[in-house]
Design a protein around this motif. Structure first.
Motif, short mmCIF file in Angstrom:
data_model
loop_
_atom_site.label_atom_id
_atom_site.label_comp_id
_atom_site.label_asym_id
_atom_site.label_seq_id
_atom_site.Cartn_x
_atom_site.Cartn_y
_atom_site.Cartn_z
N ARG A 16 -36.93 30.65 -26.51
CA ARG A 16 -37.44 31.41 -27.87
C ARG A 16 -37.25 32.96 -28.10
O ARG A 16 -36.87 33.49 -27.19
N GLN A 20 -36.83 36.67 -30.67
CA GLN A 20 -37.48 37.63 -31.04
C GLN A 20 -36.76 38.11 -31.77
O GLN A 20 -35.20 39.07 -31.19
N HIS A 25 -36.41 26.99 -29.75
CA HIS A 25 -37.19 26.25 -30.22
C HIS A 25 -38.48 27.43 -31.42
O HIS A 25 -39.18 26.78 -31.96
N GLN A 26 -38.62 28.65 -30.78
CA GLN A 26 -39.28 29.35 -31.24
C GLN A 26 -38.24 31.04 -31.50
O GLN A 26 -37.68 31.35 -31.34
N LYS A 57 -39.44 34.59 -34.31
CA LYS A 57 -40.23 35.43 -34.12
C LYS A 57 -39.87 36.49 -34.69
O LYS A 57 -38.15 37.12 -34.17
N ASN A 73 -34.20 24.99 -34.40
CA ASN A 73 -36.15 24.33 -34.74
C ASN A 73 -36.01 25.30 -36.11
O ASN A 73 -37.17 25.83 -36.43
N SER A 74 -35.63 25.43 -36.66
CA SER A 74 -35.73 26.25 -38.30
C SER A 74 -35.03 24.80 -39.36
O SER A 74 -33.56 24.70 -39.26
#
Length: 559
Positions: A150, A152, A206-207, A209, A258-259
């Protein structure tokens, strides 16, 4: 509830006795799982690790204890968060596991870590955030092959500063994509010790920010510039691991992103199956894990089970090593682990799930009936028996060369996979009869690779190719990426795009295959050539670039 016999105790599972592994591109039948030859582990490996796991006492630890405590490590030593393996195979286990090589990546059982970058070795270790004991690099050395990431974006740091892309959970711990993921993976692959260049690592982004389209482009450029030719293109997702190893160079990194802002070199993000709550009970999580194990996975999809939970009152990750070793028990083709693909957990190395996974991939390959890879040459391509023809690498070089090479016939409805590699200094013609490519032949030059599969029983080869569709916002047709020869561009029926532009130049011999669902004008212009061609609805044309003329050759194709 069915039971599965084990040397030490009986394991309960809801896996139907007639079906243990579901995937809609294989449709494996019951008799494969009831075959005594497959169920008898002693005929395949020399040691049944699960016999030791199942005879060990249950782990006892109170739910609200946030500090480190020993995981489920019977018969071995636990130190620094790693349950020591039976041997030193974990660092290079993929290279050392024979039948694993017959599986496509997405069909293999792979060990992963949940929140891979939040570990006790990071600069900061907020107790409620830490999910692993050791750094991502050490995780890879201990056998982990999927990192759950994940990230940022910090726009305040200058471009090139590693801190622009940092690992986060709800906070950050000082780890960065450049220093801890990219450098960790590269050090793993090319560091001292065992040769690990064929160990395939999946980076699951996966993520995201604080990301914009520009931030995605910057991160993609960072990943591509550092991993370069080691990135495995999604074009090859249906090839076996052995065929990926046969590609030029060392292809050993899958970037799952994942985008929608995904580069063409990256795979879609891993489908992480999560229970949806942070603090389920052990029984609730067990029921969810079993339910996911009975789901049907779409072909080509990377899928993980998130076998992790947090506990109150301190809201910290829970070491559930004993549950992990029961839910994912191994030992034969009918054990529970056979229902899963990527398995992510917290404190993933305190138990021996990695050993279970290493041990179990042999059964998956055998149950699916996937044969060992066969090396073919132009002279031998048509001489193999039925089973050998299902899993081929056709190598064309100066020693084994012919002016014309034909695709092998598909003689049954079983899955077939073919990789064609040319390293010959002379050109040769590959006849495409028996495939879905609507022209008769293509010229192969040194360095060309083509991948074909037939997974639907049609007995017709399907070219594996990157697909693009017309986009009014971007009328430029991209070049084939990652050293590939083909790209397919479709003018969609509902598209507002009436004009599309070919690249000004391209690698020699590359092919852009244009499919017209609506009328589209194809233009190109450079210092040597300027032309426009119309591809009408229901027709196709191929554009082949020649460096000698710096122009695109045009071929009319069947619809």
């Amino acid at each position: 509830m069915n039971t599965i016999a084990n040397p030490q105790k009986t394991i309960a599972t809801d896996m139907p006795p007639e079906v243990a592994y579901k995937n809609n591109d294989t449709n494996i039948l019951a008799d494969n799982f009831n075959n005594p030859e497959l169920s008898d582990a002693s005929k395949v490996e020399s040691i049944n690790t699960q016999a030791i796991f199942d005879s060990a006492p249950e782990l006892t630890a109170v739910d609200d204890t946030p500090e480190l405590y020993g995981g489920f490590c019977p018969g071995g030593s636990w130190s620094g968060g790693i349950c020591q393996p039976f041997n030193n195979n974990r660092t290079h286990w993929m290279s050392n596991s024979g039948r694993l090589q017959n599986l496509p990546i997405h069909m293999a059982i792979l060990p992963g870590t949940h929140n891979s970058g939040f570990d006790y070795e990071a600069k900061q270790t907020p107790s409620m955030e830490v999910c692993q004991d050791v750094s991502p690099h050490k995780q890879l050395n201990a056998g982990i092959r999927v990192l759950d990431i994940r990230v940022q974006h910090y726009f305040g740091y200058p471009v090139g500063d590693p801190r622009r892309f940092m690992i986060f959970h709800s906070t950050n711990n000082g780890r960065t994509i450049k220093d801890d993921i990219i450098n960790g993976v590269r050090l793993f692959h090319y560091g001292q010790g065992w040769d690990r260049r064929r160990e395939i690592v999946i980076l699951d982004f996966h993520q995201f920010k604080n990301f914009t389209a520009d931030a995605h482009a910057e991160l993609s450029a960072l990943l591509k510039s550092n991993f370069g030719d080691s990135i495995i293109s999604p074009t090859y997702k249906e090839l076996s691991i052995a065929q990926i190893w046969a590609l030029p160079g060392f292809k050993n990194v899958v970037i799952a992103y994942n985008s929608g802002n995904r580069d063409s070199s990256f795979w879609p993000g891993v489908n992480q199956r999560w229970i949806g709550t942070n603090t389920p009970s052990d029984s609730e999580l067990k029921a969810f894990v079993e339910r996911v194990g009975n789901e049907v996975k779409p072909t080509g999809e990377l899928r993980s089970i998130q076998a992790a939970r947090m506990v109150l009152p301190f809201f910290v990750p829970k070491d559930i090593s004993s549950s992990i070793m029961t839910w994912f028990a191994a030992g034969s083709a009918t054990h529970p682990i056979m229902k899963y693909f990527i398995i992510n957990s917290d404190f993933s190395l305190r138990h021996r799930l990695v050993d279970n996974i290493i041990y179990s991939n042999q059964f998956r390959a055998r149950v699916l009936g996937l044969s060992d890879i066969t090396e073919a040459t132009p002279a031998s391509i048509g001489t193999f028996d039925t089973q050998a023809a299902r899993h081929l690498v056709l190598r064309i070089n100066d020693e084994h060369w012919a002016p014309t090479v034909e695709l092998p016939l598909i003689v049954d409805e079983q899955p077939h996979r073919l990789l064609v590699c040319s390293d010959a200094s002379r050109e040769c013609e590959l006849v495409l009869q028996g495939s879905d490519v609507p022209f008769e032949r293509v010229t192969l030059i040194k360095g060309d690779t083509l991948a074909f599969v037939c997974l639907d029983g049609s007995q017709r080869w399907q070219l594996q190719v990157q697909d693009y569709q017309s986009d009014a916002g971007n009328p430029h047709i991209p070049l084939p990426a990652n050293g590939e020869k083909f790209v397919r561009f479709t003018a969609k029926a509902d598209s507002e795009t009436s004009v599309a532009f070919l690249p000004d130049s391209a690698p020699d011999g590359c092919v852009i295959w244009v499919v017209g669902q609506s009328d589209v004008r194809i233009r190109y212009s450079n210092e040597q050539c300027e032309s426009e061609y119309v591809v009408t609805a229901g027709t196709s044309r191929a554009f082949i670039y020649h460096c000698s003329t710096q122009c695109w050759e045009v071929r009319d194709l069947q619809a």
